[in-house]
Write an enzyme that holds these catalytic residues in place. Structure first.
Site, PDB file in Angstrom:
ATOM      1  N   CYS A 116     -37.558  38.093 -12.205  1.00 10.90           N
ATOM      2  CA  CYS A 116     -37.312  38.845 -13.424  1.00 10.90           C
ATOM      3  C   CYS A 116     -36.498  37.966 -14.363  1.00 10.90           C
ATOM      4  CB  CYS A 116     -36.586  40.150 -13.120  1.00 10.90           C
ATOM      5  SG  CYS A 116     -36.667  41.367 -14.460  1.00 10.90           S
ATOM      6  N   CYS A 118     -33.963  39.517 -16.638  1.00  4.29           N
ATOM      7  CA  CYS A 118     -32.849  40.251 -17.241  1.00  4.29           C
ATOM      8  C   CYS A 118     -31.499  39.566 -17.049  1.00  4.29           C
ATOM      9  CB  CYS A 118     -32.809  41.680 -16.728  1.00  4.29           C
ATOM     10  SG  CYS A 118     -32.736  41.852 -14.932  1.00  4.29           S
ATOM     11  N   CYS A 126     -36.001  42.365 -19.580  1.00  7.28           N
ATOM     12  CA  CYS A 126     -36.756  41.760 -18.481  1.00  7.28           C
ATOM     13  C   CYS A 126     -37.905  40.874 -18.948  1.00  7.28           C
ATOM     14  CB  CYS A 126     -37.299  42.855 -17.559  1.00  7.28           C
ATOM     15  SG  CYS A 126     -35.992  43.877 -16.826  1.00  7.28           S
ATOM     16  N   LYS A 191     -41.242  51.245 -10.147  1.00  6.81           N
ATOM     17  CA  LYS A 191     -39.836  51.077 -10.492  1.00  6.81           C
ATOM     18  C   LYS A 191     -39.534  52.014 -11.655  1.00  6.81           C
ATOM     19  CE  LYS A 191     -36.419  47.607 -11.920  1.00  6.81           C
ATOM     20  NZ  LYS A 191     -36.222  46.177 -12.281  1.00  6.81           N
ATOM     21  N   ARG A 201     -26.288  46.359 -12.392  1.00  2.36           N
ATOM     22  CA  ARG A 201     -26.235  45.648 -13.667  1.00  2.36           C
ATOM     23  C   ARG A 201     -24.888  44.979 -13.885  1.00  2.36           C
ATOM     24  NH1 ARG A 201     -29.678  50.169 -17.149  1.00  2.36           N
ATOM     25  NH2 ARG A 201     -31.679  49.659 -16.168  1.00  2.36           N
ATOM     26  N   LYS A 244     -38.704  52.189  -6.200  1.00  2.00           N
ATOM     27  CA  LYS A 244     -37.289  51.995  -6.534  1.00  2.00           C
ATOM     28  C   LYS A 244     -36.917  52.939  -7.667  1.00  2.00           C
ATOM     29  CE  LYS A 244     -34.072  48.503  -8.290  1.00  2.00           C
ATOM     30  NZ  LYS A 244     -33.928  47.160  -8.883  1.00  2.00           N
ATOM     31  N   SER A 270     -28.177  50.382  -5.857  1.00  2.00           N
ATOM     32  CA  SER A 270     -26.723  50.240  -6.012  1.00  2.00           C
ATOM     33  C   SER A 270     -26.028  51.555  -6.306  1.00  2.00           C
ATOM     34  CB  SER A 270     -26.424  49.233  -7.121  1.00  2.00           C
ATOM     35  OG  SER A 270     -26.945  49.666  -8.365  1.00  2.00           O
ATOM     36  N   TYR A 309     -27.991  47.828   0.779  1.00  2.00           N
ATOM     37  CA  TYR A 309     -26.705  47.143   0.851  1.00  2.00           C
ATOM     38  C   TYR A 309     -25.933  47.566   2.104  1.00  2.00           C
ATOM     39  CZ  TYR A 309     -27.912  46.242  -4.000  1.00  2.00           C
ATOM     40  OH  TYR A 309     -28.572  45.849  -5.139  1.00  2.00           O
TER      41      TYR A 309
END
Length: 321
Positions: A116, A118, A126, A191, A201, A244, A270, A309
């Protein structure tokens, strides 16, 4: 007379008939990499997560290998950004160097790389921007360059996440033309435009400087659209498709798992991580129990692969679960 409780009266019976089981082998651990030898920067909104320099990255890989985790998803935070995200395909870029370093010391680890722009663009979008609009076809050429640079460095799988139309076809053609026919594609196929990405982010320094990403990420109200996106990516050469975020989209995971015969990845993102950590730190929930329950629900919905995570903690917990 049926009495379902008969199979619940003791732990060993419940385990004997358990339909869905978590496995360390199905977990992918996301890692944020900095272009420095020494660095370990805590991510405030994601307690327990860090942005790592190369030496610290190797320490992390050593730890996850010992825990039985066999795959990582790499995100790079570059030294420099520009309007076109050109550092994203630099042969000595942060992700490219990270791949080489991991492959040299831990060749058995499967390396997946986010493709990507971004984190690499000054505007934080993106793709290529002109007159305030993200351009689809012009972006495909850049994404293809990024994917080739990752493959050349040694990536096993590239994961395009920009949500540009036909990004999978462009990347598959580019990889094949360069001889990287064995490099897989895990596409961020479904997504969604989600509020669950905030902590990421911050970690990746990838917030858009104007507007938002609703013109290319999917409307979270739409389910049928996800089927269209997934089918397109499969036809264009995706080896794995991704949904996602995961937790609010279990219905999407389930529908896709029933309709398509390809591996499905789900990204436990996240924001989901941060909410659990925050509530756990306040003593409102039992972190271990709720994480195991959530990840089991993601797998029960139909995911073959879970990007999370929590991978390190889970790999310890499920040994005794």
């Amino acid at each position: 007379m049926r009495r379902p409780r008969r199979m619940r009266v003791k732990d060993s019976l419940r385990e004997l008939v358990r339909e869905t089981r978590l496995s360390v082998e199905n977990l992918v651990y996301p890692i944020f990499v900095l272009p420095y030898e020494e660095a370990k920067e805590p991510i405030d909104s994601m307690p327990g997560q860090f942005r790592l320099g190369y030496r610290n990255l190797l320490e992390e890989i050593k730890e996850i290998k010992e825990l039985g985790i066999k795959a990582v998803l790499l995100f790079g935070i570059p030294k420099e950004k520009d309007e076109f995200g050109s550092y994203a395909y630099d042969e000595n870029g942060v992700v490219q160097n990270a791949i080489k370093i991991i492959k040299d010391k831990f060749p058995e680890i499967t390396i997946i790389t986010d493709v990507c722009l971004c984190s690499y663009t000054t505007h934080g979008h993106c793709g290529i921007v002109k007159d305030g609009k993200v351009l689809n076809d012009e972006t495909l050429e850049i994404l293809s360059k990024v994917a080739i640079s990752h493959a050349r460095a040694g990536a096993d799988i590239v994961a395009p996440s920009a949500m540009m139309d036909h990004q999978v076809r462009a990347i598959r053609n580019a990889l094949d033309s360069e001889g990287y026919i064995d490099v897989g594609i895990m596409s961020y196929s479904a997504k969604f435009f989600s509020s669950f990405y905030g902590p990421f982010r911050q970690a990746a320094d990838s917030s858009p400087k104007f507007g938002n990403r609703s013109s290319y990420q999917m409307d979270y109200a739409n389910a049928r659209e996800a089927i269209v996106e997934v089918e397109m990516d499969i036809l264009e050469g995706a080896d794995i498709v991704m949904v996602k975020p995961a937790l609010s989209y279990l219905d999407i995971i389930h529908v896709i798992s029933k309709k398509f015969n390809v591996p499905i990845a789900a990204y436990n993102v996240s924001g989901e991580y941060a909410m659990i950590k925050s509530a756990s730190e306040k003593g409102w929930i039992n972190e271990k129990d709720i994480v195991i329950e959530i990840l089991t629900s993601i797998k029960r919905a139909g995911a073959n692969i879970i990007i999370t995570y929590f991978a390190k903690e889970v790999s310890k917990w499920i040994r005794n679960f």
